[in-house]
Motif scaffolding. Structure first.
Motif, PDB file in Angstrom:
ATOM      1  N   ILE A 234       0.984  14.360   1.219  1.00 50.03           N
ATOM      2  CA  ILE A 234      -0.313  14.797   0.693  1.00 50.03           C
ATOM      3  C   ILE A 234      -0.201  15.152  -0.784  1.00 50.03           C
ATOM      4  O   ILE A 234      -1.040  14.749  -1.602  1.00 50.03           O
ATOM      5  N   PHE A 235       0.838  15.912  -1.147  1.00 54.83           N
ATOM      6  CA  PHE A 235       1.007  16.319  -2.539  1.00 54.83           C
ATOM      7  C   PHE A 235       1.211  15.103  -3.453  1.00 54.83           C
ATOM      8  O   PHE A 235       0.656  15.045  -4.550  1.00 54.83           O
ATOM      9  N   LEU A 236       1.995  14.165  -3.001  1.00 54.87           N
ATOM     10  CA  LEU A 236       2.241  12.962  -3.794  1.00 54.87           C
ATOM     11  C   LEU A 236       0.954  12.168  -3.982  1.00 54.87           C
ATOM     12  O   LEU A 236       0.618  11.745  -5.093  1.00 54.87           O
ATOM     13  N   PHE A 237       0.234  11.995  -2.899  1.00 55.94           N
ATOM     14  CA  PHE A 237      -1.003  11.219  -2.915  1.00 55.94           C
ATOM     15  C   PHE A 237      -2.023  11.830  -3.880  1.00 55.94           C
ATOM     16  O   PHE A 237      -2.609  11.143  -4.717  1.00 55.94           O
TER      17      PHE A 237
ATOM     18  N   PHE B  52       5.693   4.932  -1.098  1.00 54.80           N
ATOM     19  CA  PHE B  52       5.265   3.669  -1.714  1.00 54.80           C
ATOM     20  C   PHE B  52       3.845   3.316  -1.286  1.00 54.80           C
ATOM     21  O   PHE B  52       3.008   2.942  -2.113  1.00 54.80           O
ATOM     22  N   ILE B  53       3.589   3.435   0.006  1.00 59.38           N
ATOM     23  CA  ILE B  53       2.278   3.059   0.541  1.00 59.38           C
ATOM     24  C   ILE B  53       1.177   3.942  -0.037  1.00 59.38           C
ATOM     25  O   ILE B  53       0.141   3.455  -0.496  1.00 59.38           O
TER      26      ILE B  53
ATOM     27  N   ILE C  28       2.260   1.494   9.061  1.00 59.00           N
ATOM     28  CA  ILE C  28       1.774   0.119   9.270  1.00 59.00           C
ATOM     29  C   ILE C  28       0.284   0.035   8.966  1.00 59.00           C
ATOM     30  O   ILE C  28      -0.179  -0.859   8.234  1.00 59.00           O
ATOM     31  N   VAL C  29      -0.491   0.968   9.530  1.00 57.77           N
ATOM     32  CA  VAL C  29      -1.955   0.978   9.332  1.00 57.77           C
ATOM     33  C   VAL C  29      -2.301   1.170   7.861  1.00 57.77           C
ATOM     34  O   VAL C  29      -3.105   0.422   7.285  1.00 57.77           O
ATOM     35  N   PHE C  30      -1.674   2.169   7.237  1.00 59.76           N
ATOM     36  CA  PHE C  30      -1.984   2.448   5.838  1.00 59.76           C
ATOM     37  C   PHE C  30      -1.349   1.422   4.903  1.00 59.76           C
ATOM     38  O   PHE C  30      -1.811   1.261   3.772  1.00 59.76           O
ATOM     39  N   GLY C  31      -0.300   0.736   5.368  1.00 59.33           N
ATOM     40  CA  GLY C  31       0.257  -0.369   4.585  1.00 59.33           C
ATOM     41  C   GLY C  31      -0.731  -1.523   4.499  1.00 59.33           C
ATOM     42  O   GLY C  31      -0.912  -2.131   3.429  1.00 59.33           O
TER      43      GLY C  31
END
Length: 362
Positions: A68-71, A288-289, A347-350
């Protein structure tokens, strides 16, 4: 070789992430103190213990909410670049959107390696200190550690041996409400119970208090009692600890060996251990994603400004955490494959990242 633009974006990436951690860590500590201050005062916890706890808490908390923090940090500074038309200027100079992503990927790689190593070696020790404090001081009356909810441990340690404890204190290496059952051809041969059992590191044996042994006989049961009794058993100290608790406190090598041992025993809790193991790898990959999604969402200059980008980002971040928690719990409580459960959010968010990236390129 990094260009001036690469260094500029990479510096923004890492510094904003560091600032985000520095801002939210005190907030997390303040919230935690407000929830636990009554217990701390009531149990007269030494200040040094509290300081050590919050050192471990900070590492545990940061690792838990790292995605969350990275995003949010990527969305924050990328939105600022977009609003200042810096991204338009960069792309207008002939740099492709894919090339524009390079410093972001480099930043994600640096953070991923750091988080990976933290998860292998540092976070397990922080998790141990965090849980020790909680179970020792906060879930019970003072030193009667781990007499709280969800601490019951019932395990099959061989084909005909079972153990049970109500709670376990890792500091004193003492388990409470202990029982040991030995079967022979599906019939109970004898049962041992004790109010508490303590591991003795020097003599490599256990001391049981309020010892009772009931041996089942055809003509009647034989009962043996003692206030205190020493004995050696085939089970390990880790067998007395709660399932998630022990898995979270083991380094990578220790966790792999522990899982292999549990598999040979036919433990029903292997899925729980596997979830903890796979998350050590899946969380760094999520960097990464989430970075690609954050750039794709915030690189466009919007009428709503940074506020709209942040709103979208917060929604996506919490959706990611929701998927992560739901499927992790599903794997622990059912026969759902742990590997698929842990990697499903990535997978979903990728797939979402690929879709958003294509739209952003246009």
């Amino acid at each position: 070789m990094l260009t001036i633009i690469d260094r500029y974006i990479l510096k923004k990436y890492l510094s904003t992430f560091a600032v985000m951690l520095a801002l939210f860590a005190p907030i997390g500590i303040i919230i935690d103190v407000s929830e636990k201050v009554n217990k701390m005062i009531e149990n007269k916890i030494p200040l040094t213990e509290i300081l050590i706890y919050y050192y471990h808490f900070t590492i545990y908390f940061m690792n838990l909410l790292f995605p969350i923090f990275l995003f949010l940090s990527v969305i924050w500074f990328t939105s600022k670049l977009a609003n200042n038309t810096e991204i338009i200027a960069i792309l207008s100079s002939g740099i492709s959107f894919t090339r524009f992503l390079r410093p972001y990927i480099i930043g994600a790689s640096i953070i991923s390696v750091f988080v990976l190593l933290m998860g292998f070696f540092i976070v397990p020790k922080a998790s141990e200190g965090f849980n020790n404090f909680r179970y020792t001081y906060l879930r019970s009356d003072g030193k009667q550690a781990m007499r709280g909810d969800n601490t019951d441990v019932y395990r099959q340690i061989s084909n005909d041996e079972f153990i049970y404890v109500n709670s376990f204190n890792t500091e004193t290496k003492t388990a409470y409400n202990f029982s040991y059952e030995k079967f022979k051809k599906d019939k109970l041969e004898y049962k041992i119970s004790a109010s508490r059992i303590q591991w003795n590191p020097k003599t490599k044996n256990y001391t049981m208090y309020d010892f009772v042994k009931r041996t089942v006989g055809e003509l009647g049961d034989k009962i043996e009692k003692a206030d205190k009794k020493d004995a050696k058993y085939s089970f390990d100290l880790e067998d007395l600890t709660p399932v998630v608790y022990i898995a979270e406190t083991l380094t990578l090598g220790e966790l792999n060996r522990f899982i292999e041992k549990e598999k040979t025993r036919g433990s029903s809790n292997v899925n729980v251990y596997m979830v903890v193991l796979y998350k050590k790898y899946s969380i760094p990959v999520s960097a990464f994603i989430l970075t690609i999604i954050a750039v794709a969402v915030s690189a466009m200059k919007r009428r709503g400004g940074m506020g709209l980008s942040l709103a979208i980002g917060i929604g996506l971040a919490f959706a990611f955490v929701f998927f992560d928690k739901i499927f992790g719990t599903l794997a622990e409580k059912s026969t759902f494959p742990p590997f698929l459960a842990v990697w499903f959010p990535n997978i979903v968010f990728g797939i979402l990242a690929i879709f958003l990236l294509r739209n952003a390129k246009r």
